[in-house]
Design a protein around this motif. Structure first.
Motif, PDB file in Angstrom:
ATOM      1  N   MET A  90      58.476 -25.790 -21.484  1.00  0.00           N
ATOM      2  CA  MET A  90      58.317 -25.242 -20.122  1.00  0.00           C
ATOM      3  C   MET A  90      57.615 -23.800 -19.965  1.00  0.00           C
ATOM      4  SD  MET A  90      62.034 -24.069 -18.853  1.00  0.00           S
ATOM      5  CE  MET A  90      62.372 -25.650 -19.115  1.00  0.00           C
ATOM      6  N   ALA A  91      57.731 -23.004 -21.145  1.00  0.00           N
ATOM      7  CA  ALA A  91      57.120 -21.719 -20.935  1.00  0.00           C
ATOM      8  C   ALA A  91      55.605 -21.578 -21.489  1.00  0.00           C
ATOM      9  CB  ALA A  91      57.950 -20.513 -21.805  1.00  0.00           C
ATOM     10  N   ILE A  92      55.266 -22.430 -22.684  1.00  0.00           N
ATOM     11  CA  ILE A  92      54.086 -22.092 -23.439  1.00  0.00           C
ATOM     12  C   ILE A  92      53.846 -23.635 -23.194  1.00  0.00           C
ATOM     13  CG2 ILE A  92      52.780 -21.858 -25.284  1.00  0.00           C
ATOM     14  CD1 ILE A  92      55.256 -20.114 -26.174  1.00  0.00           C
ATOM     15  N   THR A  93      53.106 -24.158 -22.068  1.00  0.00           N
ATOM     16  CA  THR A  93      52.802 -25.623 -21.730  1.00  0.00           C
ATOM     17  C   THR A  93      52.013 -26.178 -22.638  1.00  0.00           C
ATOM     18  OG1 THR A  93      51.114 -24.949 -20.147  1.00  0.00           O
ATOM     19  CG2 THR A  93      53.415 -25.038 -19.365  1.00  0.00           C
ATOM     20  N   ASP A  94      51.146 -25.669 -23.459  1.00  0.00           N
ATOM     21  CA  ASP A  94      50.484 -26.340 -24.482  1.00  0.00           C
ATOM     22  C   ASP A  94      50.867 -26.405 -25.586  1.00  0.00           C
ATOM     23  OD1 ASP A  94      50.066 -23.657 -25.099  1.00  0.00           O
ATOM     24  OD2 ASP A  94      48.117 -23.837 -25.506  1.00  0.00           O
ATOM     25  N   GLU A  95      52.309 -26.159 -25.832  1.00  0.00           N
ATOM     26  CA  GLU A  95      53.111 -26.244 -27.124  1.00  0.00           C
ATOM     27  C   GLU A  95      53.960 -27.403 -26.910  1.00  0.00           C
ATOM     28  OE1 GLU A  95      55.023 -22.457 -28.900  1.00  0.00           O
ATOM     29  OE2 GLU A  95      56.847 -23.499 -28.508  1.00  0.00           O
ATOM     30  N   ILE A  96      54.152 -28.076 -27.959  1.00  0.00           N
ATOM     31  CA  ILE A  96      54.981 -29.334 -28.044  1.00  0.00           C
ATOM     32  C   ILE A  96      56.265 -29.017 -28.854  1.00  0.00           C
ATOM     33  CG2 ILE A  96      55.000 -31.673 -29.079  1.00  0.00           C
ATOM     34  CD1 ILE A  96      52.908 -31.606 -26.972  1.00  0.00           C
ATOM     35  N   LEU A  97      57.585 -29.351 -28.290  1.00  0.00           N
ATOM     36  CA  LEU A  97      58.445 -29.303 -28.874  1.00  0.00           C
ATOM     37  C   LEU A  97      59.134 -30.585 -29.255  1.00  0.00           C
ATOM     38  CD1 LEU A  97      60.470 -27.072 -26.131  1.00  0.00           C
ATOM     39  CD2 LEU A  97      59.173 -26.399 -28.298  1.00  0.00           C
ATOM     40  N   ARG A  98      59.832 -30.545 -30.287  1.00  0.00           N
ATOM     41  CA  ARG A  98      60.610 -31.953 -30.859  1.00  0.00           C
ATOM     42  C   ARG A  98      62.141 -32.032 -30.307  1.00  0.00           C
ATOM     43  NH1 ARG A  98      58.199 -35.674 -33.208  1.00  0.00           N
ATOM     44  NH2 ARG A  98      59.769 -35.955 -34.873  1.00  0.00           N
ATOM     45  N   VAL A  99      62.292 -32.535 -29.163  1.00  0.00           N
ATOM     46  CA  VAL A  99      63.417 -32.467 -28.307  1.00  0.00           C
ATOM     47  C   VAL A  99      64.552 -33.669 -28.661  1.00  0.00           C
ATOM     48  CG1 VAL A  99      64.438 -33.121 -26.078  1.00  0.00           C
ATOM     49  CG2 VAL A  99      62.291 -31.694 -26.021  1.00  0.00           C
ATOM     50  N   GLN A 100      65.812 -33.175 -28.920  1.00  0.00           N
ATOM     51  CA  GLN A 100      66.700 -34.020 -29.522  1.00  0.00           C
ATOM     52  C   GLN A 100      67.875 -34.261 -28.461  1.00  0.00           C
ATOM     53  OE1 GLN A 100      68.027 -33.528 -33.554  1.00  0.00           O
ATOM     54  NE2 GLN A 100      66.546 -31.427 -33.306  1.00  0.00           N
ATOM     55  N   ILE A 101      67.781 -33.515 -27.400  1.00  0.00           N
ATOM     56  CA  ILE A 101      68.724 -33.956 -26.301  1.00  0.00           C
ATOM     57  C   ILE A 101      68.083 -33.688 -24.749  1.00  0.00           C
ATOM     58  CG2 ILE A 101      70.820 -32.775 -25.091  1.00  0.00           C
ATOM     59  CD1 ILE A 101      71.787 -31.832 -27.637  1.00  0.00           C
ATOM     60  N   VAL A 102      68.187 -34.500 -24.028  1.00  0.00           N
ATOM     61  CA  VAL A 102      67.594 -34.598 -22.717  1.00  0.00           C
ATOM     62  C   VAL A 102      68.501 -34.652 -21.546  1.00  0.00           C
ATOM     63  CG1 VAL A 102      65.974 -36.011 -21.094  1.00  0.00           C
ATOM     64  CG2 VAL A 102      65.587 -35.846 -23.587  1.00  0.00           C
ATOM     65  N   VAL A 103      68.527 -33.871 -20.608  1.00  0.00           N
ATOM     66  CA  VAL A 103      69.572 -33.823 -19.669  1.00  0.00           C
ATOM     67  C   VAL A 103      68.399 -34.026 -18.357  1.00  0.00           C
ATOM     68  CG1 VAL A 103      71.158 -32.644 -18.172  1.00  0.00           C
ATOM     69  CG2 VAL A 103      71.159 -32.182 -20.666  1.00  0.00           C
ATOM     70  N   MET A 104      68.725 -35.226 -17.547  1.00  0.00           N
ATOM     71  CA  MET A 104      67.994 -35.363 -16.360  1.00  0.00           C
ATOM     72  C   MET A 104      68.918 -35.246 -15.105  1.00  0.00           C
ATOM     73  SD  MET A 104      66.132 -38.794 -14.972  1.00  0.00           S
ATOM     74  CE  MET A 104      64.583 -38.818 -16.188  1.00  0.00           C
ATOM     75  N   LEU A 105      68.284 -34.171 -14.334  1.00  0.00           N
ATOM     76  CA  LEU A 105      68.962 -33.690 -13.234  1.00  0.00           C
ATOM     77  C   LEU A 105      68.418 -34.618 -12.012  1.00  0.00           C
ATOM     78  CD1 LEU A 105      68.542 -29.888 -13.558  1.00  0.00           C
ATOM     79  CD2 LEU A 105      70.315 -31.409 -14.474  1.00  0.00           C
ATOM     80  N   ALA A 106      69.361 -35.127 -11.129  1.00  0.00           N
ATOM     81  CA  ALA A 106      68.989 -35.754  -9.732  1.00  0.00           C
ATOM     82  C   ALA A 106      70.317 -34.894  -8.668  1.00  0.00           C
ATOM     83  CB  ALA A 106      69.430 -36.908  -9.764  1.00  0.00           C
ATOM     84  N   LEU A 107      69.550 -33.700  -8.348  1.00  0.00           N
ATOM     85  CA  LEU A 107      70.398 -33.075  -7.463  1.00  0.00           C
ATOM     86  C   LEU A 107      69.953 -33.233  -6.029  1.00  0.00           C
ATOM     87  CD1 LEU A 107      70.887 -29.947  -9.906  1.00  0.00           C
ATOM     88  CD2 LEU A 107      72.227 -31.861  -9.473  1.00  0.00           C
ATOM     89  N   LYS A 108      70.892 -32.982  -5.079  1.00  0.00           N
ATOM     90  CA  LYS A 108      70.765 -33.340  -3.600  1.00  0.00           C
ATOM     91  C   LYS A 108      70.516 -32.060  -2.928  1.00  0.00           C
ATOM     92  CE  LYS A 108      70.102 -36.390  -0.575  1.00  0.00           C
ATOM     93  NZ  LYS A 108      68.878 -36.564  -0.077  1.00  0.00           N
ATOM     94  N   ASP A 109      71.149 -30.840  -3.445  1.00  0.00           N
ATOM     95  CA  ASP A 109      70.930 -29.611  -2.750  1.00  0.00           C
ATOM     96  C   ASP A 109      70.290 -28.812  -3.692  1.00  0.00           C
ATOM     97  OD1 ASP A 109      71.566 -27.004  -1.503  1.00  0.00           O
ATOM     98  OD2 ASP A 109      73.278 -27.064  -2.031  1.00  0.00           O
ATOM     99  N   PRO A 110      69.131 -28.322  -3.226  1.00  0.00           N
ATOM    100  CA  PRO A 110      68.435 -27.407  -4.024  1.00  0.00           C
ATOM    101  C   PRO A 110      68.901 -25.934  -4.587  1.00  0.00           C
ATOM    102  CG  PRO A 110      67.318 -27.806  -1.757  1.00  0.00           C
ATOM    103  CD  PRO A 110      68.575 -28.355  -1.679  1.00  0.00           C
ATOM    104  N   HIS A 111      70.175 -25.493  -3.849  1.00  0.00           N
ATOM    105  CA  HIS A 111      70.738 -24.392  -4.375  1.00  0.00           C
ATOM    106  C   HIS A 111      71.695 -24.799  -5.542  1.00  0.00           C
ATOM    107  CE1 HIS A 111      69.326 -22.186  -0.907  1.00  0.00           C
ATOM    108  NE2 HIS A 111      69.925 -23.017  -0.035  1.00  0.00           N
ATOM    109  N   SER A 112      72.197 -26.222  -5.529  1.00  0.00           N
ATOM    110  CA  SER A 112      72.936 -26.551  -6.768  1.00  0.00           C
ATOM    111  C   SER A 112      72.253 -26.662  -7.890  1.00  0.00           C
ATOM    112  CB  SER A 112      73.811 -27.985  -6.259  1.00  0.00           C
ATOM    113  OG  SER A 112      72.496 -28.885  -6.117  1.00  0.00           O
ATOM    114  N   GLN A 113      70.780 -26.733  -7.883  1.00  0.00           N
ATOM    115  CA  GLN A 113      70.083 -26.830  -8.990  1.00  0.00           C
ATOM    116  C   GLN A 113      70.092 -25.562  -9.796  1.00  0.00           C
ATOM    117  OE1 GLN A 113      66.477 -28.873  -7.745  1.00  0.00           O
ATOM    118  NE2 GLN A 113      65.690 -28.884  -9.742  1.00  0.00           N
ATOM    119  N   VAL A 114      70.208 -24.446  -9.167  1.00  0.00           N
ATOM    120  CA  VAL A 114      70.364 -23.126  -9.876  1.00  0.00           C
ATOM    121  C   VAL A 114      71.712 -22.749 -10.539  1.00  0.00           C
ATOM    122  CG1 VAL A 114      70.390 -20.464  -9.501  1.00  0.00           C
ATOM    123  CG2 VAL A 114      68.812 -22.017  -8.103  1.00  0.00           C
ATOM    124  N   GLU A 115      72.508 -23.358  -9.810  1.00  0.00           N
ATOM    125  CA  GLU A 115      74.041 -23.407 -10.576  1.00  0.00           C
ATOM    126  C   GLU A 115      74.057 -24.295 -11.601  1.00  0.00           C
ATOM    127  OE1 GLU A 115      78.503 -24.429  -9.342  1.00  0.00           O
ATOM    128  OE2 GLU A 115      77.219 -23.682  -7.815  1.00  0.00           O
TER     129      GLU A 115
END
Length: 150
Positions: A90-115
């Motif tokens: 997310m910070a260096i967008t042309d860099e590839i990371l080998r991810v082992q944990i994925v958390v998908m967010l489906a939040l209804k309130d934009p403010h709850s996203q920050v929390e």
């Protein structure tokens, strides 16, 4: 209402790409009526523009999500992967990371996203906990451990 439910936590998912795990998790949310049919495509489109891979030490994570417009009811899905898959940093967008944990967010309130992101960032900074999570092979056990932190 709980944002994390036992049947939305998955241990050792076999996926070979970011698209595949996004599809898998989005389908689980859609099957429960948590998100609109357009949610999956919106997540994939957003991932291209704003990658969600996070270099959190030895175990990299990803937090794919999209706008609240595509969500019916707030929920998150949490998955450990049987083998790492590639997400862009997310910070260096042309860099590839080998991810082992994925958390998908489906939040209804934009403010709850920050929390929620603050809670997740605290969790992701705990390498000992991430290693423990990665080693859990039971989705039920994974839910029990995660629910203590979210």
């Amino acid at each position: 209402m709980k944002i994390l439910e036992p049947d939305l936590v998955f241990a050792h998912v076999k996926a070979t790409s970011s698209d595949e795990i996004i599809h898998y998790l989005a389908q689980k949310l859609q099957n429960k009526g948590k998100v609109k049919i357009s949610f999956e495509q919106a997540v994939k489109k957003r991932e291209l523009l704003h990658p969600t891979g996070l270099p959190s030490g030895e175990i990299a994570v990803a937090i794919p999500h999209t706008d609240v417009d595509y969500v019916n009811e707030a929920a998150i899905t949490f998955a450990t992967l049987s083998q790492p898959i590639e997400f862009h940093n997310m910070a260096i967008t042309d860099e590839i990371l080998r991810v082992q944990i994925v958390v998908m967010l489906a939040l209804k309130d934009p403010h709850s996203q920050v929390e929620m992101l603050q809670k997740l960032m605290a969790l992701f900074q705990d390498q000992k906990l991430l290693k423990q999570l990665k080693g859990i092979t039971s989705s039920q056990k994974l839910y029990q451990v995660i629910s203590e932190h979210i």
